[in-house]
Design a protein around this motif. Structure first.
Motif, PDB file in Angstrom:
ATOM      1  N   ILE A  72      36.610  48.006  38.374  1.00  0.00           N
ATOM      2  CA  ILE A  72      35.731  47.461  39.415  1.00  0.00           C
ATOM      3  C   ILE A  72      36.561  46.984  40.601  1.00  0.00           C
TER       4      ILE A  72
ATOM      5  N   GLY B 259      36.332  48.657  44.214  1.00  0.00           N
ATOM      6  CA  GLY B 259      35.949  47.766  45.308  1.00  0.00           C
ATOM      7  C   GLY B 259      36.903  47.840  46.481  1.00  0.00           C
TER       8      GLY B 259
ATOM      9  N   LEU C 161      39.221  39.631  39.306  1.00  0.00           N
ATOM     10  CA  LEU C 161      38.944  40.836  38.518  1.00  0.00           C
ATOM     11  C   LEU C 161      40.231  41.387  37.917  1.00  0.00           C
TER      12      LEU C 161
END
Length: 85
Positions: free
Chosen positions: A19, A23, A39
């Protein structure tokens, strides 16, 4: 039961790091953002447990470094936000 937990943690770590990568690659996250760092740092921490369990020590060392970089960056972001301007 422990083995299943370790596998779930490993997959969660993979998803978090993915992710973060997606991103940044799509421009939805900045590499210097706290979200990106969280993250990556948490994903790496999850990978540490999983790679230790599987005796994948080179990957474990890489993820220890990855987590240290992420949490260090988060600490700098936190200090910058807390310092009086």
């Amino acid at each position: 039961m422990v083995a299943l937990f370790v596998e779930i943690i490993g997959w969660a770590g993979a998803i978090l790091v993915l992710i973060a990568y997606v991103g940044v690659s799509t421009g939805r996250l900045s590499g210097g953002s706290a979200t990106f760092q969280w993250l990556n740092a948490v994903g790496a921490a999850f990978f540490i447990l999983n790679t230790w369990w599987h005796d994948a020590f080179p990957s474990m060392v890489l993820n220890i470094i990855w987590a240290v970089v992420g949490f260090s960056t988060l600490w700098r972001i936190f200090r910058r936000r807390m310092s009086p301007s």
